[in-house]
Design a protein around this motif. Structure first.
Motif, PDB file in Angstrom:
ATOM      1  N   ASP A 209      -2.604  47.806 -34.008  1.00 34.06           N
ATOM      2  CA  ASP A 209      -1.723  46.653 -33.876  1.00 34.06           C
ATOM      3  C   ASP A 209      -0.317  47.082 -33.479  1.00 34.06           C
ATOM      4  OD1 ASP A 209      -3.731  44.918 -34.479  1.00 34.06           O
ATOM      5  OD2 ASP A 209      -2.995  44.358 -36.459  1.00 34.06           O
ATOM      6  N   VAL A 210       0.175  48.180 -34.066  1.00 36.22           N
ATOM      7  CA  VAL A 210       1.504  48.676 -33.712  1.00 36.22           C
ATOM      8  C   VAL A 210       1.537  49.112 -32.254  1.00 36.22           C
ATOM      9  CG1 VAL A 210       3.174  50.535 -34.108  1.00 36.22           C
ATOM     10  CG2 VAL A 210       2.150  49.338 -36.054  1.00 36.22           C
ATOM     11  N   LEU A 211       0.510  49.842 -31.828  1.00 31.90           N
ATOM     12  CA  LEU A 211       0.468  50.344 -30.453  1.00 31.90           C
ATOM     13  C   LEU A 211       0.257  49.211 -29.447  1.00 31.90           C
ATOM     14  CD1 LEU A 211      -1.632  53.587 -31.013  1.00 31.90           C
ATOM     15  CD2 LEU A 211       0.809  53.444 -30.479  1.00 31.90           C
ATOM     16  N   HIS A 212      -0.473  48.175 -29.849  1.00 29.97           N
ATOM     17  CA  HIS A 212      -0.624  47.009 -28.968  1.00 29.97           C
ATOM     18  C   HIS A 212       0.693  46.256 -28.820  1.00 29.97           C
ATOM     19  CE1 HIS A 212      -4.853  47.252 -28.202  1.00 29.97           C
ATOM     20  NE2 HIS A 212      -5.220  47.060 -29.443  1.00 29.97           N
ATOM     21  N   GLY A 213       1.526  46.290 -29.871  1.00 32.92           N
ATOM     22  CA  GLY A 213       2.783  45.554 -29.838  1.00 32.92           C
ATOM     23  C   GLY A 213       2.748  44.247 -30.591  1.00 32.92           C
ATOM     24  N   VAL A 214       1.801  44.088 -31.532  1.00 34.49           N
ATOM     25  CA  VAL A 214       1.717  42.843 -32.302  1.00 34.49           C
ATOM     26  C   VAL A 214       3.039  42.512 -32.996  1.00 34.49           C
ATOM     27  CG1 VAL A 214       0.589  41.694 -34.247  1.00 34.49           C
ATOM     28  CG2 VAL A 214      -0.786  42.986 -32.599  1.00 34.49           C
ATOM     29  N   PRO A 215       3.712  43.483 -33.647  1.00 39.06           N
ATOM     30  CA  PRO A 215       4.995  43.146 -34.296  1.00 39.06           C
ATOM     31  C   PRO A 215       6.069  42.692 -33.309  1.00 39.06           C
ATOM     32  CG  PRO A 215       4.130  45.223 -35.154  1.00 39.06           C
ATOM     33  CD  PRO A 215       3.317  44.874 -33.940  1.00 39.06           C
ATOM     34  N   LEU A 216       6.004  43.177 -32.064  1.00 37.52           N
ATOM     35  CA  LEU A 216       7.017  42.824 -31.068  1.00 37.52           C
ATOM     36  C   LEU A 216       6.730  41.501 -30.364  1.00 37.52           C
ATOM     37  CD1 LEU A 216       7.666  46.250 -29.275  1.00 37.52           C
ATOM     38  CD2 LEU A 216       9.028  45.171 -31.064  1.00 37.52           C
TER      39      LEU A 216
ATOM     40  N   SER B  67       4.045  56.718 -24.977  1.00 39.05           N
ATOM     41  CA  SER B  67       3.796  55.579 -24.090  1.00 39.05           C
ATOM     42  C   SER B  67       2.369  55.629 -23.543  1.00 39.05           C
ATOM     43  CB  SER B  67       4.807  55.551 -22.939  1.00 39.05           C
ATOM     44  OG  SER B  67       4.709  56.702 -22.138  1.00 39.05           O
ATOM     45  N   ALA B  68       1.859  56.848 -23.314  1.00 38.18           N
ATOM     46  CA  ALA B  68       0.477  56.985 -22.851  1.00 38.18           C
ATOM     47  C   ALA B  68      -0.514  56.568 -23.936  1.00 38.18           C
ATOM     48  CB  ALA B  68       0.208  58.422 -22.423  1.00 38.18           C
ATOM     49  N   VAL B  69      -0.228  56.928 -25.184  1.00 39.74           N
ATOM     50  CA  VAL B  69      -1.110  56.537 -26.287  1.00 39.74           C
ATOM     51  C   VAL B  69      -1.163  55.018 -26.407  1.00 39.74           C
ATOM     52  CG1 VAL B  69      -1.447  56.652 -28.787  1.00 39.74           C
ATOM     53  CG2 VAL B  69      -0.727  58.697 -27.542  1.00 39.74           C
ATOM     54  N   ALA B  70      -0.006  54.366 -26.300  1.00 37.10           N
ATOM     55  CA  ALA B  70       0.025  52.899 -26.347  1.00 37.10           C
ATOM     56  C   ALA B  70      -0.734  52.297 -25.167  1.00 37.10           C
ATOM     57  CB  ALA B  70       1.473  52.406 -26.354  1.00 37.10           C
ATOM     58  N   GLY B  71      -0.562  52.900 -23.988  1.00 37.02           N
ATOM     59  CA  GLY B  71      -1.248  52.394 -22.806  1.00 37.02           C
ATOM     60  C   GLY B  71      -2.752  52.514 -22.912  1.00 37.02           C
ATOM     61  N   PHE B  72      -3.235  53.650 -23.401  1.00 35.38           N
ATOM     62  CA  PHE B  72      -4.676  53.842 -23.555  1.00 35.38           C
ATOM     63  C   PHE B  72      -5.248  52.887 -24.606  1.00 35.38           C
ATOM     64  CE2 PHE B  72      -4.416  58.075 -21.429  1.00 35.38           C
ATOM     65  CZ  PHE B  72      -5.490  57.911 -20.570  1.00 35.38           C
ATOM     66  N   THR B  73      -4.468  52.600 -25.639  1.00 37.99           N
ATOM     67  CA  THR B  73      -4.942  51.671 -26.668  1.00 37.99           C
ATOM     68  C   THR B  73      -5.106  50.269 -26.085  1.00 37.99           C
ATOM     69  OG1 THR B  73      -3.780  52.972 -28.358  1.00 37.99           O
ATOM     70  CG2 THR B  73      -4.484  50.762 -28.976  1.00 37.99           C
ATOM     71  N   ASP B  74      -4.134  49.826 -25.296  1.00 36.63           N
ATOM     72  CA  ASP B  74      -4.268  48.533 -24.616  1.00 36.63           C
ATOM     73  C   ASP B  74      -5.454  48.546 -23.657  1.00 36.63           C
ATOM     74  OD1 ASP B  74      -2.080  47.426 -25.871  1.00 36.63           O
ATOM     75  OD2 ASP B  74      -0.687  47.896 -24.257  1.00 36.63           O
ATOM     76  N   TRP B  75      -5.565  49.626 -22.896  1.00 36.34           N
ATOM     77  CA  TRP B  75      -6.612  49.748 -21.877  1.00 36.34           C
ATOM     78  C   TRP B  75      -8.007  49.641 -22.488  1.00 36.34           C
ATOM     79  CZ3 TRP B  75     -10.254  53.697 -21.767  1.00 36.34           C
ATOM     80  CH2 TRP B  75     -11.034  53.788 -20.605  1.00 36.34           C
ATOM     81  N   SER B  76      -8.181  50.154 -23.704  1.00 37.99           N
ATOM     82  CA  SER B  76      -9.507  50.160 -24.333  1.00 37.99           C
ATOM     83  C   SER B  76     -10.008  48.758 -24.671  1.00 37.99           C
ATOM     84  CB  SER B  76      -9.476  51.016 -25.604  1.00 37.99           C
ATOM     85  OG  SER B  76      -8.688  50.408 -26.620  1.00 37.99           O
ATOM     86  N   GLU B  77      -9.123  47.754 -24.604  1.00 32.39           N
ATOM     87  CA  GLU B  77      -9.509  46.384 -24.951  1.00 32.39           C
ATOM     88  C   GLU B  77      -9.448  45.441 -23.745  1.00 32.39           C
ATOM     89  OE1 GLU B  77     -10.691  45.763 -27.768  1.00 32.39           O
ATOM     90  OE2 GLU B  77      -9.839  47.144 -29.243  1.00 32.39           O
ATOM     91  N   LEU B  78      -9.628  45.986 -22.536  1.00 34.32           N
ATOM     92  CA  LEU B  78      -9.566  45.169 -21.331  1.00 34.32           C
ATOM     93  C   LEU B  78     -10.957  44.887 -20.774  1.00 34.32           C
ATOM     94  CD1 LEU B  78      -6.569  46.890 -19.469  1.00 34.32           C
ATOM     95  CD2 LEU B  78      -6.517  44.806 -20.867  1.00 34.32           C
TER      96      LEU B  78
ATOM     97  N   GLY C 199      -4.469  42.325 -33.627  1.00 34.77           N
ATOM     98  CA  GLY C 199      -4.535  42.509 -32.183  1.00 34.77           C
ATOM     99  C   GLY C 199      -5.956  42.692 -31.682  1.00 34.77           C
ATOM    100  N   PRO C 200      -6.098  42.896 -30.358  1.00 39.94           N
ATOM    101  CA  PRO C 200      -5.093  43.294 -29.377  1.00 39.94           C
ATOM    102  C   PRO C 200      -4.158  42.196 -28.859  1.00 39.94           C
ATOM    103  CG  PRO C 200      -7.223  43.113 -28.322  1.00 39.94           C
ATOM    104  CD  PRO C 200      -7.459  42.932 -29.787  1.00 39.94           C
ATOM    105  N   ALA C 201      -4.409  40.933 -29.164  1.00 41.93           N
ATOM    106  CA  ALA C 201      -3.497  39.880 -28.721  1.00 41.93           C
ATOM    107  C   ALA C 201      -2.121  40.101 -29.330  1.00 41.93           C
ATOM    108  CB  ALA C 201      -4.036  38.513 -29.121  1.00 41.93           C
TER     109      ALA C 201
END
Length: 290
Positions: A41-48, A94-105, A264-266
């Motif tokens: 959730d943190v890496l997806h950006g749920v808090p933001l 930033s790559a770790v966050a990107g890969f985390t988002d990518w895994s849910e596409l 998340g990932p939403a």
């Protein structure tokens, strides 16, 4: 003006089935490393309220762009090296966050995203090699590797733009709901027709709505998940301190009372409709509609 021919090549990546085994392997690795729901959730950006990755990449991109400018000017070798080092270090989170988002596409998005990520990794590798050459006193060679890294970064960035703006990865897929739903109160269904404790889909003004009845309380949200438009009425109800609906596609969880993201990932909440009961008929209205 016609689109660049390059766009057609990029579009073909979306249907490149030969990438699927690589996608599956990388996705499995990402999911095994980033396992904890709170961390995802943190890496997806749920808090933001929006993805972290586009924000995080500003640091390495800015550092590497500045280094490219300094490399074109004499007497800035040390400053350029420092900036390249900052870019390499900041590229990791930033790559770790990107890969985390990518895994849910979706599959098409993951194919383009994998090539995008490969380009960014290649650029980072070139910058690491540039640092090594600079540390050995080979400044011309280090600058050349730096500019190759910058060119690779630009190509990967183009793919990132395609992924976001053409394929709508990471954007709010329910943002348009208030602009499409008419102002005022509208009939939903007789209260007696709604099954207590069951997720239902109802159409109002041509828009699919998620309906959940508990006693005389009726909760209504937009049915299309804000993450990637998944059908929430096909999901399940869970208790997470309050009743929530879990999307059947990627597991995003939303409060049935408020539409707020509970997992998340939403990162964007679901539009929540106000409800009232008039003579046994449930009516809905969307605050801010129109």
């Amino acid at each position: 003006m016609k689109p660049l021919p390059l766009l057609n090549l990029v579009s073909r990546l979306e249907d490149s089935l030969w990438l699927d085994p690589l996608v599956a392997g990388v996705k499995g690795t990402v999911n095994s490393i980033v396992r904890f729901p709170w961390l995802r959730d943190v890496l997806h950006g749920v808090p933001l309220g929006h993805p972290v990755h586009p924000v995080g990449v500003q640091i390495p991109m800015g550092a590497w762009t500045s280094a490219a400018i300094l490399d074109a000017m004499p007497g800035n070798d040390r400053a350029a090296s420092i900036l390249i080092g900052v870019g390499v270090v900041s590229a990791v989170p930033s790559a770790v966050a990107g890969f985390t988002d990518w895994s849910e596409l979706h599959e098409q998005q993951q194919r383009v995203g994998l090539v995008h990520a490969a380009g960014n990794l290649a650029a980072t590798g070139l910058y690491v090699a540039s640092l090594v050459e600079r540390s050995r006193g080979r400044q011309p060679r280090g600058k050349l590797l730096g500019y190759l890294g910058f060119a690779t970064l630009a190509a990967a960035g183009f793919l990132g733009g395609h992924l976001t703006y053409r394929q709508a990865a990471g954007v709010n897929h329910s943002e348009d709901v208030p602009h499409r739903f008419p102002v005022g109160w509208h009939a939903l269904a007789p209260l007696d027709e709604l099954v207590d404790g069951k997720l239902e889909r109802r159409m109002v003004a041509g828009m699919p709505l998620l309906v959940f009845r508990r006693g005389d309380a009726v909760h209504v949200l937009s049915d299309a998940c804000s993450h990637l438009s998944g059908p929430l009425h096909e999901g399940k109800v869970e208790e997470r301190g309050e009743p929530c609906v879990v999307c059947p596609w990627h597991g995003s969880a939303f409060s049935l009372r408020s539409g707020e993201v509970l997992g998340g990932p939403a990162t964007a909440g679901q539009p929540r409709f106000s409800t009232r009961i008039e003579n046994g008929l449930v009516e809905v209205s969307l605050p801010g509609a129109g």
